[in-house]
Design a protein around this motif. Structure first.
Motif, PDB file in Angstrom:
ATOM      1  N   PRO A   1       0.831  -1.210   0.000  1.00 18.88           N
ATOM      2  CA  PRO A   1       0.000   0.000   0.000  1.00 18.88           C
ATOM      3  C   PRO A   1       0.860   1.252   0.000  1.00 18.88           C
ATOM      4  CG  PRO A   1      -0.670  -1.540   1.718  1.00 18.88           C
ATOM      5  CD  PRO A   1       0.606  -2.045   1.151  1.00 18.88           C
ATOM      6  N   GLU A   2       0.405   2.268  -0.747  1.00 22.60           N
ATOM      7  CA  GLU A   2       1.209   3.471  -0.928  1.00 22.60           C
ATOM      8  C   GLU A   2       1.388   4.284   0.344  1.00 22.60           C
ATOM      9  OE1 GLU A   2      -0.200   5.910  -4.088  1.00 22.60           O
ATOM     10  OE2 GLU A   2      -0.103   4.233  -5.492  1.00 22.60           O
ATOM     11  N   ASN A   3       0.305   4.321   1.152  1.00 22.73           N
ATOM     12  CA  ASN A   3       0.392   5.209   2.309  1.00 22.73           C
ATOM     13  C   ASN A   3       1.293   4.665   3.417  1.00 22.73           C
ATOM     14  OD1 ASN A   3      -1.381   3.209   2.816  1.00 22.73           O
ATOM     15  ND2 ASN A   3      -2.919   4.470   3.816  1.00 22.73           N
ATOM     16  N   ALA A   4       1.824   3.463   3.218  1.00 19.59           N
ATOM     17  CA  ALA A   4       2.703   2.901   4.241  1.00 19.59           C
ATOM     18  C   ALA A   4       3.926   3.795   4.455  1.00 19.59           C
ATOM     19  CB  ALA A   4       3.150   1.510   3.837  1.00 19.59           C
ATOM     20  N   LYS A   5       4.315   4.510   3.410  1.00 18.28           N
ATOM     21  CA  LYS A   5       5.515   5.353   3.504  1.00 18.28           C
ATOM     22  C   LYS A   5       5.309   6.525   4.453  1.00 18.28           C
ATOM     23  CE  LYS A   5       6.688   4.687  -1.295  1.00 18.28           C
ATOM     24  NZ  LYS A   5       5.396   4.887  -1.983  1.00 18.28           N
TER      25      LYS A   5
ATOM     26  N   ILE B   1       8.953  -0.609   8.845  1.00 15.04           N
ATOM     27  CA  ILE B   1       8.240  -0.525   7.574  1.00 15.04           C
ATOM     28  C   ILE B   1       9.055  -1.174   6.449  1.00 15.04           C
ATOM     29  CG2 ILE B   1       7.359   1.118   5.833  1.00 15.04           C
ATOM     30  CD1 ILE B   1       5.568   0.658   8.346  1.00 15.04           C
ATOM     31  N   ASP B   2      10.374  -1.013   6.494  1.00 20.91           N
ATOM     32  CA  ASP B   2      11.221  -1.685   5.503  1.00 20.91           C
ATOM     33  C   ASP B   2      11.105  -3.196   5.638  1.00 20.91           C
ATOM     34  OD1 ASP B   2      12.109   0.735   4.549  1.00 20.91           O
ATOM     35  OD2 ASP B   2      13.797   0.836   5.963  1.00 20.91           O
ATOM     36  N   CYS B   3      11.076  -3.671   6.884  1.00 14.53           N
ATOM     37  CA  CYS B   3      10.922  -5.113   7.116  1.00 14.53           C
ATOM     38  C   CYS B   3       9.582  -5.592   6.571  1.00 14.53           C
ATOM     39  CB  CYS B   3      10.996  -5.429   8.614  1.00 14.53           C
ATOM     40  SG  CYS B   3      12.608  -5.128   9.364  1.00 14.53           S
ATOM     41  N   MET B   4       8.510  -4.816   6.862  1.00 10.37           N
ATOM     42  CA  MET B   4       7.172  -5.186   6.382  1.00 10.37           C
ATOM     43  C   MET B   4       7.154  -5.305   4.863  1.00 10.37           C
ATOM     44  SD  MET B   4       4.858  -5.722   8.681  1.00 10.37           S
ATOM     45  CE  MET B   4       3.371  -5.608   7.715  1.00 10.37           C
ATOM     46  N   ARG B   5       7.803  -4.336   4.209  1.00  6.90           N
ATOM     47  CA  ARG B   5       7.815  -4.303   2.742  1.00  6.90           C
ATOM     48  C   ARG B   5       8.457  -5.585   2.209  1.00  6.90           C
ATOM     49  NH1 ARG B   5       9.873   1.132   1.797  1.00  6.90           N
ATOM     50  NH2 ARG B   5       7.792   1.855   2.366  1.00  6.90           N
ATOM     51  N   GLU B   6       9.562  -5.968   2.821  1.00  5.74           N
ATOM     52  CA  GLU B   6      10.269  -7.163   2.348  1.00  5.74           C
ATOM     53  C   GLU B   6       9.443  -8.437   2.614  1.00  5.74           C
ATOM     54  OE1 GLU B   6      14.455  -6.926   3.266  1.00  5.74           O
ATOM     55  OE2 GLU B   6      14.675  -9.087   2.905  1.00  5.74           O
TER      56      GLU B   6
ATOM     57  N   LEU C   1       0.743  -1.270  10.286  1.00  8.76           N
ATOM     58  CA  LEU C   1       1.863  -1.966   9.632  1.00  8.76           C
ATOM     59  C   LEU C   1       1.474  -2.488   8.254  1.00  8.76           C
ATOM     60  CD1 LEU C   1       3.432  -4.011  12.578  1.00  8.76           C
ATOM     61  CD2 LEU C   1       4.505  -2.130  11.336  1.00  8.76           C
ATOM     62  N   GLU C   2       0.194  -2.855   8.093  1.00  8.04           N
ATOM     63  CA  GLU C   2      -0.249  -3.372   6.788  1.00  8.04           C
ATOM     64  C   GLU C   2      -0.679  -2.253   5.852  1.00  8.04           C
ATOM     65  OE1 GLU C   2       0.299  -6.133   5.543  1.00  8.04           O
ATOM     66  OE2 GLU C   2       0.593  -7.534   7.197  1.00  8.04           O
ATOM     67  N   GLY C   3      -0.494  -1.001   6.260  1.00 10.62           N
ATOM     68  CA  GLY C   3      -0.702   0.097   5.325  1.00 10.62           C
ATOM     69  C   GLY C   3      -1.962   0.905   5.519  1.00 10.62           C
ATOM     70  N   ALA C   4      -2.766   0.604   6.521  1.00 11.33           N
ATOM     71  CA  ALA C   4      -3.961   1.402   6.775  1.00 11.33           C
ATOM     72  C   ALA C   4      -3.585   2.611   7.624  1.00 11.33           C
ATOM     73  CB  ALA C   4      -5.027   0.566   7.483  1.00 11.33           C
TER      74      ALA C   4
END
Lengths: 151, 417
Positions: A2-6, A109-114, B174-177
């Motif tokens: 998801p984009e807003n994760a950043k 967040i980097d860990c989540m992305r991977e 963490l999942e982007g919400a």
């Protein structure tokens, strides 16, 4: 991903928040003493930390065990957290996973992305390493259940 | 079918009870579990923090469940999954149903109730407004995200600051919400301090105390909620309303022990816990029927569920082995500042008894006092007590024997009232 994760920032509660613990801490932050809730275990000890002039930890009180001291020291320099999440199995089910040690909070967040890019074989067994050295943190991501039980 | 012991529920309580009973020499045990796998709610609790008391290591929910699954398997304890218990009588006849056997009955010598609890739904809250999609309990969202791999929404408001709500605030983030806020009706959170720290403060999610959702808006899907501040009587304060855009409202507003079977057997339920009254070995008012875990009272930590289940397991094994008990019951009452106590009475006074209790409010610098009709028998200072954190006092045999009268009261004495 998801984009807003950043956009996630690791701030304390905002000014307009009525968050009790944060407010108390806010007041305690000024000066050479800090107060914080230890998150190492569910006991949630309230730690009082005395700082040296260079902001390093001089002493910790209120901790029920030695892990509280390490927590306080990390928290004043670079907070560390264990990450728990899920990884997709190739059969479409989700496998619970976690890092095998705490990672810097600013790398979550980097860990989540991977982890969210990873597809895991359904034959994975509990404690199998799913990702080595995730996001260059030195921590491995391990399975927290057997893939076969994730139905 | 006949069994020495039937355990209803294969979650943490049921599994720990089974292991304890088996280790006391009872072989003929059957666990009935309605889900396809044992483990109960632990399966979706993928966060860590479990097992620090019990195993001296920090485990996730699935890992904690796995430890007990292995113990069950090693002992060859019979576990029937996909089986729903639909009836229980005072005579300990259990009626259950599954696809293989259809409806069947088991005559049990003893029964351990370990059905756990469920979440309070929207219907129990009376929030005005429309009925759009996007409103779910925090535990349902947890199942969607962690088991099924679906993110139920992108902009989230969480009502209630119980631990599941806090855990889901972090998980959804963490999942982007984007979690806009957590609203709590009370002036304090019911969740663990550690969860406020690592689930909200870590991510800058505001916790609005003394706030609630007063209206739900949206036709097909949730669009906005009205959030209002409440006064000390928990009533919305006019003029404090604000609209918050969101597509998901998660409810973390309390857990209800799942006691339909308990009531069916003729046991009464306490209004304070939602569970039935038990003695120190977790035996109910019906001899041979025991209860443990969240079906008895909602716990914060699974480690204490396992401890309690072991007590029920020892009790059920002793009952099956016909070990006689003597003694007049000593009632353990909840006094000032204490909402409930478990157990509610003590029969055997020769062993230490741990009394679990919850307080009615947040107290600072209070003393936990245990007294009989004449004097204070025990007093312990506590710097902070909160309703969200279960407390306990251990009563020594000499104290239990010294107690005069039939009632012990657990209460708080506040120094700086």
């Amino acid at each position: 991903m998801p984009e807003n994760a950043k956009k996630i920032s690791f701030a304390k509660c905002g000014e307009d928040s009525t968050c009790g613990t944060s407010r108390e801490r806010e007041a305690a932050y000024s000066g050479s003493k800090k107060e914080m809730t230890c998150v190492v275990c569910p006991t949630g000890c309230v730690l009082t930390i005395t700082l040296n002039a260079d902001k390093s930890v001089k002493s910790v009180t209120g901790n029920a065990c030695g892990r509280g001291v390490i927590y306080a020291e990390n928290e004043c320099v670079r907070p560390m957290r264990t990450l728990t999440t899920t990884a997709a199995l190739a059969n479409g089910r989700m496998l619970p996973v976690r890092t095998d040690r705490a990672v810097p909070r600013d790398t979550l967040i980097d860990c989540m992305r991977e982890i969210n890019r990873k597809i895991v074989a359904p034959t994975a067994k509990i404690y199998d390493i799913i990702i080595e050295n995730v996001a260059d943190t030195g921590a491995n991501v391990v399975a927290a259940a057997n893939g076969s039980d994730c139905a | 079918m006949k069994k020495q012991l039937v355990i209803i529920g294969g979650g943490p309580a049921g599994m720990a009870a089974a292991v304890a009973v088996r280790d006391h020499g009872i072989e003929d045990i059957l666990i009935l579990e309605r889900a396809a796998h044992p483990g109960g709610i632990l399966r979706q609790c993928i966060h860590s923090g479990f097992g620090l008391h019990k195993f001296k290591e920090e485990l996730t929910g699935p890992e904690y469940a796995w430890k007990y699954e292995q113990m069950i398997a090693e002992r060859g304890i019979e576990l029937m999954t996909g089986t729903m218990v639909i009836g229980l009588t005072q005579e300990k006849v259990v009626t259950a149903v599954n696809p293989a056997l259809g409806v069947f009955t088991v005559e049990a010598q003893a029964v351990i109730l370990a059905m756990g609890c469920r979440e309070r739904p929207r219907g129990a809250l009376n929030i005005p407004g429309t009925r759009p999609a996007g409103i779910l309990t925090a535990g349902t969202a947890q199942k969607f995200v962690n088991i099924d791999g679906y993110l139920p929404g992108k902009r989230v408001v969480i009502l209630g600051s119980g631990d599941i709500g806090l855990i889901m605030a972090r998980r959804m983030t963490l999942e982007g919400a984007k979690v806009e806020m957590v609203c709590e009706l009370l002036p304090y959170s019911g969740g663990l301090a550690r969860n406020i720290e690592q689930c909200l403060n870590d991510f800058g999610i505001p916790l609005l105390l003394s706030h609630t959702v007063t209206e739900i808006h949206g036709d097909r899907n949730l669009q906005t909620v009205t959030v209002s501040q409440v006064n000390t009587n928990r009533k919305p304060i006019p003029g404090t309303e604000r609209l918050v855009e969101c597509d998901t409202l998660l409810l973390s507003v309390g857990l209800i022990p799942e006691n339909e079977l308990t009531a069916m057997a003729g046991l009464t339920l306490e209004s304070t816990t939602g569970g039935t009254a038990v003695d120190e070995r977790r035996e109910t008012a019906i001899p041979g029927i025991f209860a443990c875990g969240n079906v008895l009272h909602v716990h914060d930590l699974v480690d204490f569920v396992s401890d309690e289940a072991e007590l029920a397991g020892h009790g059920a094994a002793a009952y099956i082995q016909g070990k006689a008990r003597k003694g007049r019951p000593l009632i353990v009452a909840a006094g000032t500042g204490v909402r409930y106590t478990v157990p509610r009475h003590v029969i055997e006074r020769s062993k230490p008894v741990k009394i679990y209790f919850r307080v009615t409010d947040v107290f600072r610098d209070a003393s936990v006092v245990v007294r009989d009709s004449r004097a204070v028998l025990f007093s312990q200072k506590k710097s902070r007590l909160a309703p969200g954190e279960m407390e306990s006092v251990t009563l020594a045999p000499e104290l239990l024997k010294r107690a005069s009268g039939d009632i012990l009261t657990v209460m708080l004495e506040v120094q700086n009232a």
